[in-house]
Design a protein around this motif. Structure first.
Motif, mmCIF file in Angstrom:
data_model
loop_
_atom_site.group_PDB
_atom_site.id
_atom_site.type_symbol
_atom_site.label_atom_id
_atom_site.label_comp_id
_atom_site.label_asym_id
_atom_site.label_seq_id
_atom_site.Cartn_x
_atom_site.Cartn_y
_atom_site.Cartn_z
ATOM 1 N N GLY A 177 0.942 2.451 0.757
ATOM 2 C CA GLY A 177 1.786 3.345 1.541
ATOM 3 C C GLY A 177 3.208 3.293 1.025
ATOM 4 O O GLY A 177 3.939 2.355 1.315
ATOM 5 N N GLY A 179 5.895 5.576 1.370
ATOM 6 C CA GLY A 179 6.928 6.448 1.897
ATOM 7 C C GLY A 179 8.270 5.779 1.634
ATOM 8 O O GLY A 179 8.361 4.869 0.797
ATOM 9 N N ASP A 201 -1.029 5.491 -2.557
ATOM 10 C CA ASP A 201 -0.616 6.470 -1.562
ATOM 11 C C ASP A 201 -1.404 7.758 -1.814
ATOM 12 O O ASP A 201 -1.714 8.076 -2.968
ATOM 13 C CB ASP A 201 0.885 6.757 -1.660
ATOM 14 C CG ASP A 201 1.440 7.398 -0.396
ATOM 15 O OD1 ASP A 201 2.034 6.671 0.429
ATOM 16 O OD2 ASP A 201 1.249 8.618 -0.227
ATOM 17 N N CYS A 206 4.896 10.752 -3.634
ATOM 18 C CA CYS A 206 5.279 9.395 -3.242
ATOM 19 C C CYS A 206 4.927 8.380 -4.325
ATOM 20 O O CYS A 206 5.687 7.441 -4.582
ATOM 21 C CB CYS A 206 4.605 9.017 -1.925
ATOM 22 S SG CYS A 206 5.223 9.911 -0.489
ATOM 23 N N SER A 243 1.789 1.683 5.594
ATOM 24 C CA SER A 243 1.456 3.017 6.101
ATOM 25 C C SER A 243 1.069 3.001 7.572
ATOM 26 O O SER A 243 1.231 3.999 8.276
ATOM 27 C CB SER A 243 0.312 3.628 5.291
ATOM 28 O OG SER A 243 -0.932 3.063 5.663
ATOM 29 N N HIS A 245 -2.016 2.787 8.564
ATOM 30 C CA HIS A 245 -3.351 3.375 8.686
ATOM 31 C C HIS A 245 -4.422 2.294 8.511
ATOM 32 O O HIS A 245 -4.308 1.445 7.623
ATOM 33 C CB HIS A 245 -3.542 4.465 7.630
ATOM 34 C CG HIS A 245 -4.714 5.356 7.893
ATOM 35 N ND1 HIS A 245 -6.000 5.018 7.553
ATOM 36 C CD2 HIS A 245 -4.789 6.574 8.489
ATOM 37 C CE1 HIS A 245 -6.830 5.975 7.920
ATOM 38 N NE2 HIS A 245 -6.117 6.936 8.486
ATOM 39 N N SER A 248 -5.750 1.689 5.058
ATOM 40 C CA SER A 248 -4.772 1.039 4.182
ATOM 41 C C SER A 248 -4.841 -0.469 4.334
ATOM 42 O O SER A 248 -4.798 -1.213 3.348
ATOM 43 C CB SER A 248 -3.367 1.551 4.514
ATOM 44 O OG SER A 248 -2.386 0.886 3.764
ATOM 45 N N GLY A 266 3.791 -1.376 8.195
ATOM 46 C CA GLY A 266 3.572 -0.082 8.835
ATOM 47 C C GLY A 266 3.332 -0.202 10.329
ATOM 48 O O GLY A 266 2.711 -1.151 10.800
#
Length: 343
Positions: A177, A179, A201, A206, A243, A245, A248, A266
């Motif tokens: 992840g 971001g 990602d 990204c 992330s 998630h 992930s 995250g």
């Protein structure tokens, strides 16, 4: 001293406005003229969903916690008029057991900019003028581009996350992840001496940004290459899940070697079927990370010293008057990483 200030406020789902507020400075703390601010994921949550987690907006609240500005007046003689400062959005109580133990980010009475945790809400920094505790003001050299210094708060989050992993010098690092925060974790890991950094990602944009900030390789979240990193109980010494998630986290568990560490960055929800046996059998260390403590000052120093260049993450700048357009653009993750508002 009374000042009229125009502030960017949210009052519910997709409900934004520029409101006029009157501020009265009576000599306590520091009066700041805000010059620039960065839009964070939590700002977007308040705008898109009217809440962050369980904390819903019940009255108009000023958004923003990634802000810098110039001193107008202060009770601290070292903060002279015109001094450029990065503003730490954290205001801990300094008396609870966590504050006394040096863990201010765990303060039980923390008052953080732009938060609906309490009612009345705690206004943020997206306003032309703001009074803050003088201890929240970290001076920086005015020669430093303000676009760079606005990254002090998210960079502090990334530095704290990497610090949670311990010494990463010479370690193989995986970041799932990438971001803005995940990409800053890449940059911090690189600066702290990681031997190899690999990222994942779903977004090609990204992934490319993570390479720009220091990753050695980057793969799509569903890439076949992950099977290579799962062999022999995993490859990476340290993984950062950035992330939120569940898939992930599962990937982090698969590719982190036995006796390795996973840092949970995250903000995710509950995971109904958490693979606990993987953690047990591989003797993995799971560590959370939340905001920052002294890392805010470190972030300001690193940005002053050009240890990290965060500008590749800057996607757009908007005038304060275009606040709604700025939030809409920032919410389009297909094109936006970090968006800044100029006051």
């Amino acid at each position: 001293m009374k000042i009229t200030s125009e502030a960017c406020v949210v009052s519910g789902i997709k409900s934004l406005a520029i409101n006029t507020q009157e501020i009265e400075y009576q000599g306590q703390g520091t009066l700041i003229k805000i010059t620039r601010g960065g839009i964070c994921g939590s700002d977007l949550h308040y705008y898109q969903h009217g809440k962050v987690g369980a904390y819903a907006v019940k009255a108009p609240m000023v958004l923003g916690h990634e802000v810098i500005g110039e001193v107008i007046a202060s009770d601290d003689p070292t903060l002279g008029k015109g001094r450029t400062v990065a503003i730490n959005p954290s205001k801990p109580c300094h008396v609870c057991k966590y504050c006394l133990g040096g863990d201010e980010n765990q303060c039980v009475k923390m008052r953080f900019f732009g938060s609906a945790m309490y009612f009345p809400h705690i206004d943020g920094g997206f306003t032309q003028y703001k009074i803050v505790d003088s201890a929240q003001c970290i001076p920086f050299d005015p020669i430093v581009d303000g676009r760079i210094m606005v990254f002090a708060e998210p960079l502090a989050v990334a530095i704290h996350a990497v610090n949670q992993a311990g010494d990463i010098t010479g370690k193989r690092v995986f970041i799932s992840g990438v971001g803005p925060i995940g990409s800053l974790v890449v940059a911090v890991a690189k600066a702290k001496g990681a031997a190899e950094i690999v990222t994942a990602d779903p977004s090609e944009r990204c992934r490319q940004l993570s390479l720009t900030l220091g990753a050695d390789k980057s793969f799509a979240a569903d890439a076949l290459e992950w099977t290579d990193y799962q062999a022999d109980k995993g490859f990476f010494d340290i993984a950062f899940e950035a992330s939120g998630h569940p898939s992930s986290l599962g990937r982090c568990l698969d590719v982190t070697r036995a006796k390795g560490s996973i840092v949970l960055v995250g903000m995710g929800g509950a995971i109904p079927e958490f693979p606990l046996m993987t953690v047990i059998a591989k003797e993995l260390r799971l560590t959370g990370t939340f905001r920052f403590t002294g890392e805010f000052r470190t972030a300001v120093e690193w940005l002053e010293q050009h240890i990290i260049d965060p500008l590749p993450l800057l996607s757009a700048e908007y005038a304060q008057t275009d606040f709604i357009q700025a939030m809409e653009f920032a919410g389009n993750k297909a094109v936006a990483s970090k968006v800044q508002i100029v006051f």
